[in-house]
Design a protein around this motif. Structure first.
Motif, short mmCIF file in Angstrom:
data_model
loop_
_atom_site.label_atom_id
_atom_site.label_comp_id
_atom_site.label_asym_id
_atom_site.label_seq_id
_atom_site.Cartn_x
_atom_site.Cartn_y
_atom_site.Cartn_z
N ARG A 111 6.93 5.23 -11.61
CA ARG A 111 7.74 4.03 -11.47
C ARG A 111 9.06 4.34 -10.78
O ARG A 111 9.49 3.59 -9.89
N CYS A 112 9.68 5.43 -11.16
CA CYS A 112 10.98 5.78 -10.59
C CYS A 112 10.86 6.23 -9.14
O CYS A 112 11.76 5.98 -8.33
N GLU A 113 9.76 6.90 -8.79
CA GLU A 113 9.54 7.27 -7.40
C GLU A 113 9.39 6.02 -6.54
O GLU A 113 9.94 5.94 -5.42
N LEU A 114 8.65 5.04 -7.04
CA LEU A 114 8.49 3.78 -6.31
C LEU A 114 9.83 3.07 -6.18
O LEU A 114 10.17 2.56 -5.11
N ALA A 115 10.61 3.05 -7.26
CA ALA A 115 11.91 2.39 -7.24
C ALA A 115 12.83 3.01 -6.19
O ALA A 115 13.48 2.31 -5.41
N ALA A 116 12.86 4.35 -6.15
CA ALA A 116 13.72 5.04 -5.18
C ALA A 116 13.27 4.75 -3.75
O ALA A 116 14.09 4.57 -2.85
N GLU A 117 11.96 4.70 -3.55
CA GLU A 117 11.42 4.43 -2.21
C GLU A 117 11.78 3.01 -1.76
O GLU A 117 12.23 2.81 -0.62
N SER A 124 7.75 -5.34 1.72
CA SER A 124 7.42 -4.64 2.96
C SER A 124 7.46 -5.57 4.16
O SER A 124 7.99 -5.23 5.23
N ARG A 125 6.90 -6.75 3.95
CA ARG A 125 6.83 -7.72 5.05
C ARG A 125 8.22 -8.17 5.48
O ARG A 125 8.52 -8.25 6.69
N GLU A 126 9.09 -8.47 4.52
CA GLU A 126 10.42 -8.96 4.85
C GLU A 126 11.31 -7.89 5.48
O GLU A 126 12.25 -8.21 6.21
N LEU A 127 11.01 -6.62 5.20
CA LEU A 127 11.77 -5.54 5.82
C LEU A 127 11.16 -5.09 7.14
O LEU A 127 11.72 -4.23 7.82
N GLY A 128 9.99 -5.66 7.47
CA GLY A 128 9.34 -5.31 8.73
C GLY A 128 8.85 -3.87 8.78
O GLY A 128 8.92 -3.21 9.82
N LEU A 129 8.33 -3.38 7.67
CA LEU A 129 7.90 -2.00 7.59
C LEU A 129 6.58 -1.78 8.33
O LEU A 129 5.71 -2.66 8.33
N PRO A 130 6.40 -0.62 8.95
CA PRO A 130 5.15 -0.33 9.65
C PRO A 130 3.98 -0.21 8.68
O PRO A 130 4.16 0.00 7.48
N ASP A 131 2.77 -0.31 9.21
CA ASP A 131 1.56 -0.33 8.39
C ASP A 131 1.40 0.91 7.52
O ASP A 131 0.99 0.81 6.36
N ASP A 132 1.72 2.09 8.07
CA ASP A 132 1.51 3.31 7.28
C ASP A 132 2.42 3.36 6.06
O ASP A 132 2.02 3.79 4.98
N ILE A 133 3.65 2.85 6.19
CA ILE A 133 4.57 2.81 5.04
C ILE A 133 4.10 1.76 4.04
O ILE A 133 4.17 1.97 2.83
N GLN A 134 3.61 0.63 4.54
CA GLN A 134 3.10 -0.40 3.63
C GLN A 134 1.92 0.13 2.83
O GLN A 134 1.81 -0.14 1.63
N ARG A 135 1.05 0.89 3.47
CA ARG A 135 -0.10 1.47 2.75
C ARG A 135 0.37 2.46 1.68
O ARG A 135 -0.17 2.50 0.58
N ARG A 136 1.40 3.25 2.02
CA ARG A 136 1.92 4.21 1.05
C ARG A 136 2.53 3.48 -0.15
O ARG A 136 2.33 3.87 -1.30
N LEU A 137 3.26 2.41 0.11
CA LEU A 137 3.87 1.64 -0.98
C LEU A 137 2.80 1.00 -1.86
O LEU A 137 2.95 0.93 -3.08
N THR A 138 1.74 0.52 -1.24
CA THR A 138 0.63 -0.06 -2.01
C THR A 138 0.04 0.97 -2.95
O THR A 138 -0.21 0.71 -4.14
N SER A 139 -0.19 2.18 -2.44
CA SER A 139 -0.74 3.26 -3.25
C SER A 139 0.21 3.64 -4.37
O SER A 139 -0.22 3.84 -5.53
N MET A 140 1.50 3.71 -4.08
CA MET A 140 2.49 4.07 -5.10
C MET A 140 2.58 3.00 -6.18
O MET A 140 2.76 3.30 -7.36
N THR A 141 2.47 1.73 -5.78
CA THR A 141 2.54 0.63 -6.74
C THR A 141 1.37 0.66 -7.70
O THR A 141 1.53 0.51 -8.92
N LYS A 142 0.16 0.87 -7.16
CA LYS A 142 -1.01 0.95 -8.02
C LYS A 142 -0.90 2.12 -8.99
O LYS A 142 -1.27 2.00 -10.17
N ALA A 143 -0.37 3.24 -8.52
CA ALA A 143 -0.21 4.41 -9.40
C ALA A 143 0.82 4.14 -10.49
O ALA A 143 0.65 4.56 -11.64
#
Length: 287
Positions: free
Chosen positions: A13-19, A64-83
């Motif tokens: 949770r804290c890793e996701l928060a920092a990211e 992710s969408r509102e910050l205009g993040l690239p697809d690879d970062i969005q995928r990483r955030l999705t994985s981190m959120t599920k974890a």
């Protein structure tokens, strides 16, 4: 009660928060503006970024969408959120340097306005007498010193003090098998059953008993606890090797649904009281 270090208790949770916080800063978007864009309160953005709240997957996708993040970062955030929505804490690391986890559990309970506990094997900790709790800790065979055992029992009793406050509700579902589990004498177990009956008279406490004769509406698997507050809804499962915390919406809904089915099998109020009284009398006659 010593504050729980979230970086230790909830590393994912804290890793996701920092990211999420770092990406927002890099984009030059304030928390207030981002909150408006994704449709949540500014305070929730703050809680997400300090790790006190786990965002839902749709919220992270909107972030992710509102910050205009690239697809690879969005995928990483999705994985981190599920974890972050399901974290397993192995007992060998959870107990390292602590002796017991009762204060951590108390912190979790105090955050909620509703606590629900289902147990299939033992009496729930919040309902245990000191003698019963002492036997439970010893039979778990967890490496603990004599001082740690005594501290664990005392801390479990301290958790029960919160039940006498009326700002939180407690609901328990206990199987007959759990009530019949006998770690010591029949007299000790009879006193334990009396304790459950006493606590069930509190206005904010509900105890349901699932007798063996009840017609099944679902299977009786492992025990679990559910914690609810305005922006928190999570389940905790204690396995042989680890304590697992579940926060994903669909996953927690599965536990909610199981709870609803289990209540259909349970006895409540006077029926539960009569059942506990009869069982206590049975055990008093044994010794």
């Amino acid at each position: 009660m010593k504050p729980v270090d979230p970086t230790v208790a909830y590393p994912r949770r804290c890793e996701l928060a920092a990211e999420l916080r770092g990406l927002r800063d890099l984009a030059g978007v304030s928390g207030r503006v981002l909150a408006q864009r994704i449709g949540v309160s500014q305070s929730k953005v703050s809680r997400i970024e300090n790790g006190s709240t786990v965002p839902s997957l749709p919220e992270v996708e909107a972030w992710s969408r509102e910050l205009g993040l690239p697809d690879d970062i969005q995928r990483r955030l999705t994985s981190m959120t599920k974890a972050a929505h399901t974290e397993a804490h192995p007992w060998r690391t959870e107990l390292a340097g602590k002796g017991h986890l009762q204060n951590d559990v108390l912190h979790q309970e105090c955050q909620a306005h509703k606590v629900r506990v289902f147990q299939t094997s033992v009496v729930p900790g919040l309902l245990q007498t000191p003698d019963y709790a002492r036997h439970v800790f010893r039979l778990l065979r967890v490496p603990m010193s004599e001082a740690d055992h005594a501290a664990a029992v005392a801390a479990r009793m301290d958790r029960q003090i919160e039940m006498y406050e009326d700002n939180r509700t407690y609901e328990f579902l206990i199987t007959e098998a759990a009530l019949r589990w006998r770690p010591d004498t029949g007299k000790m177990l009879a006193v334990q059953l009396d304790r459950i009956a006493h606590l069930s008279t509190l206005g904010n406490v509900t105890v349901g008993v699932i007798p063996l004769r009840a017609r099944a509406t679902t299977v009786l698997t492992h025990g679990f606890a559910l914690y609810t507050r305005d922006d928190l809804h999570e389940a905790t499962v204690e396995t042989v090797h680890a304590r697992v915390e579940v926060r994903g919406r669909e996953e927690v809904e599965a536990y909610d649904n199981r709870w609803a089915l289990l209540t259909q099998m349970a006895l409540f109020d006077s029926e539960a009281g009569d059942f506990l009284g009869e069982l206590a009398a049975e055990y008093r006659a044994m010794d």
